[in-house]
Structures are given as C-alpha cells and as structure tokens.
Design a protein around this motif. Structure first.
Motif, PDB file in Angstrom:
ATOM      1  N   ALA A   4       0.844  -1.191   0.000  1.00 46.88           N
ATOM      2  CA  ALA A   4       0.000   0.000   0.000  1.00 46.88           C
ATOM      3  C   ALA A   4       0.882   1.244   0.000  1.00 46.88           C
ATOM      4  O   ALA A   4       1.924   1.282   0.656  1.00 46.88           O
ATOM      5  N   THR A   5       0.463   2.238  -0.749  1.00 46.83           N
ATOM      6  CA  THR A   5       1.181   3.505  -0.786  1.00 46.83           C
ATOM      7  C   THR A   5       0.526   4.457   0.201  1.00 46.83           C
ATOM      8  O   THR A   5      -0.689   4.640   0.162  1.00 46.83           O
ATOM      9  N   PRO A   6       1.302   5.066   1.095  1.00 45.74           N
ATOM     10  CA  PRO A   6       0.702   5.997   2.057  1.00 45.74           C
ATOM     11  C   PRO A   6       0.104   7.211   1.343  1.00 45.74           C
ATOM     12  O   PRO A   6       0.595   7.644   0.304  1.00 45.74           O
ATOM     13  N   LEU A   7      -0.970   7.741   1.909  1.00 49.54           N
ATOM     14  CA  LEU A   7      -1.614   8.923   1.350  1.00 49.54           C
ATOM     15  C   LEU A   7      -0.877  10.179   1.790  1.00 49.54           C
ATOM     16  O   LEU A   7      -0.351  10.252   2.900  1.00 49.54           O
ATOM     17  N   THR A   8      -0.874  11.170   0.927  1.00 42.43           N
ATOM     18  CA  THR A   8      -0.294  12.466   1.288  1.00 42.43           C
ATOM     19  C   THR A   8      -1.303  13.238   2.136  1.00 42.43           C
ATOM     20  O   THR A   8      -2.480  12.877   2.204  1.00 42.43           O
ATOM     21  N   ASN A   9      -0.851  14.309   2.771  1.00 46.70           N
ATOM     22  CA  ASN A   9      -1.753  15.148   3.560  1.00 46.70           C
ATOM     23  C   ASN A   9      -2.877  15.697   2.687  1.00 46.70           C
ATOM     24  O   ASN A   9      -4.029  15.765   3.121  1.00 46.70           O
ATOM     25  N   ALA A  10      -2.550  16.099   1.470  1.00 47.47           N
ATOM     26  CA  ALA A  10      -3.567  16.640   0.565  1.00 47.47           C
ATOM     27  C   ALA A  10      -4.604  15.568   0.229  1.00 47.47           C
ATOM     28  O   ALA A  10      -5.812  15.852   0.187  1.00 47.47           O
ATOM     29  N   GLN A  11      -4.171  14.346   0.004  1.00 49.55           N
ATOM     30  CA  GLN A  11      -5.102  13.258  -0.302  1.00 49.55           C
ATOM     31  C   GLN A  11      -5.992  12.951   0.900  1.00 49.55           C
ATOM     32  O   GLN A  11      -7.183  12.687   0.747  1.00 49.55           O
ATOM     33  N   LEU A  12      -5.398  12.984   2.090  1.00 55.00           N
ATOM     34  CA  LEU A  12      -6.183  12.752   3.310  1.00 55.00           C
ATOM     35  C   LEU A  12      -7.233  13.838   3.501  1.00 55.00           C
ATOM     36  O   LEU A  12      -8.382  13.556   3.848  1.00 55.00           O
ATOM     37  N   LYS A  13      -6.849  15.106   3.270  1.00 55.18           N
ATOM     38  CA  LYS A  13      -7.798  16.214   3.405  1.00 55.18           C
ATOM     39  C   LYS A  13      -8.933  16.076   2.406  1.00 55.18           C
ATOM     40  O   LYS A  13     -10.095  16.290   2.739  1.00 55.18           O
ATOM     41  N   THR A  14      -8.617  15.702   1.185  1.00 55.84           N
ATOM     42  CA  THR A  14      -9.635  15.520   0.151  1.00 55.84           C
ATOM     43  C   THR A  14     -10.579  14.385   0.529  1.00 55.84           C
ATOM     44  O   THR A  14     -11.801  14.511   0.421  1.00 55.84           O
ATOM     45  N   ALA A  15     -10.022  13.278   0.982  1.00 54.12           N
ATOM     46  CA  ALA A  15     -10.840  12.127   1.374  1.00 54.12           C
ATOM     47  C   ALA A  15     -11.740  12.485   2.558  1.00 54.12           C
ATOM     48  O   ALA A  15     -12.925  12.128   2.574  1.00 54.12           O
ATOM     49  N   ASN A  16     -11.202  13.203   3.541  1.00 52.98           N
ATOM     50  CA  ASN A  16     -12.002  13.605   4.697  1.00 52.98           C
ATOM     51  C   ASN A  16     -13.123  14.551   4.291  1.00 52.98           C
ATOM     52  O   ASN A  16     -14.245  14.445   4.789  1.00 52.98           O
ATOM     53  N   ALA A  17     -12.839  15.484   3.391  1.00 55.70           N
ATOM     54  CA  ALA A  17     -13.864  16.419   2.923  1.00 55.70           C
ATOM     55  C   ALA A  17     -14.982  15.673   2.211  1.00 55.70           C
ATOM     56  O   ALA A  17     -16.167  15.981   2.397  1.00 55.70           O
ATOM     57  N   LYS A  18     -14.641  14.668   1.412  1.00 58.36           N
ATOM     58  CA  LYS A  18     -15.655  13.877   0.718  1.00 58.36           C
ATOM     59  C   LYS A  18     -16.508  13.083   1.709  1.00 58.36           C
ATOM     60  O   LYS A  18     -17.728  12.990   1.562  1.00 58.36           O
ATOM     61  N   LEU A  19     -15.872  12.512   2.723  1.00 58.75           N
ATOM     62  CA  LEU A  19     -16.625  11.771   3.738  1.00 58.75           C
ATOM     63  C   LEU A  19     -17.576  12.678   4.502  1.00 58.75           C
ATOM     64  O   LEU A  19     -18.718  12.314   4.770  1.00 58.75           O
ATOM     65  N   GLU A  20     -17.109  13.865   4.867  1.00 62.18           N
ATOM     66  CA  GLU A  20     -17.949  14.812   5.592  1.00 62.18           C
ATOM     67  C   GLU A  20     -19.126  15.264   4.733  1.00 62.18           C
ATOM     68  O   GLU A  20     -20.250  15.372   5.223  1.00 62.18           O
ATOM     69  N   ALA A  21     -18.888  15.526   3.456  1.00 66.90           N
ATOM     70  CA  ALA A  21     -19.962  15.937   2.549  1.00 66.90           C
ATOM     71  C   ALA A  21     -20.989  14.816   2.405  1.00 66.90           C
ATOM     72  O   ALA A  21     -22.200  15.058   2.400  1.00 66.90           O
ATOM     73  N   SER A  22     -20.521  13.583   2.301  1.00 66.10           N
ATOM     74  CA  SER A  22     -21.418  12.440   2.186  1.00 66.10           C
ATOM     75  C   SER A  22     -22.258  12.285   3.455  1.00 66.10           C
ATOM     76  O   SER A  22     -23.466  12.041   3.383  1.00 66.10           O
ATOM     77  N   ALA A  23     -21.634  12.436   4.605  1.00 67.43           N
ATOM     78  CA  ALA A  23     -22.359  12.319   5.869  1.00 67.43           C
ATOM     79  C   ALA A  23     -23.417  13.411   5.985  1.00 67.43           C
ATOM     80  O   ALA A  23     -24.561  13.135   6.394  1.00 67.43           O
TER      81      ALA A  23
END
Length: 75
Positions: A4-23
């Motif tokens: 597995a390739t670790p996620l960058t901070n930018a990728q983590l922020k993007t993923a978190n924003a998508k999860l929050e929007a979905s919730a």
C-alpha cells in the motif's frame, strides 16, 4: 499483493472532505423523510434521531442522543 502507498496530507484532506460531505447529505436526506428514523449503537443507545422521531416522541435529537432506545419504545 502489492504494498500500500501511504496517502499524502492533501489526499487525506480531500478524502475527509468527501466523507464529511457524504455524511451531511445522508443526514439531510434522513431529516427530510416523514417517517421516524432512529439508529442506535451496539448498546442500544440513540446515535441518530431525525426530525420525525422528535415529533413522534417529543424529544429533540440532542436530548435523545445517548439514551437507551428502550426508554422511548417501551417507556
């Protein structure tokens, strides 16, 4: 299997924003339903309570959160 390739901070922020929007979307959707919708945790305590549930039982989501569902259903 590859490593597995670790996620960058930018990728983590993007993923978190998508999860929050979905919730937020799902919460708004469940609040629009005209039927009581209640979700509980593994111990039977209220984890989610929509507006219709509040109208049915007379408690706000904030008041009901964390209380045993049995207090409302069997009380």
């Amino acid at each position: 299997m590859g490593m597995a390739t670790p996620l960058t901070n930018a990728q983590l922020k993007t993923a978190n924003a998508k999860l929050e929007a979905s919730a937020r979307f799902h919460i708004e959707l469940l609040d629009a339903v005209e039927q009581a919708v209640v979700a509980t945790d593994g111990l039977g305590r209220v984890a989610y309570w929509n507006r219709a549930a509040g109208q049915l039982w007379g408690w706000s989501a904030q008041e009901a959160h964390g209380l045993p569902l049995s207090d409302f259903v069997y009380g």
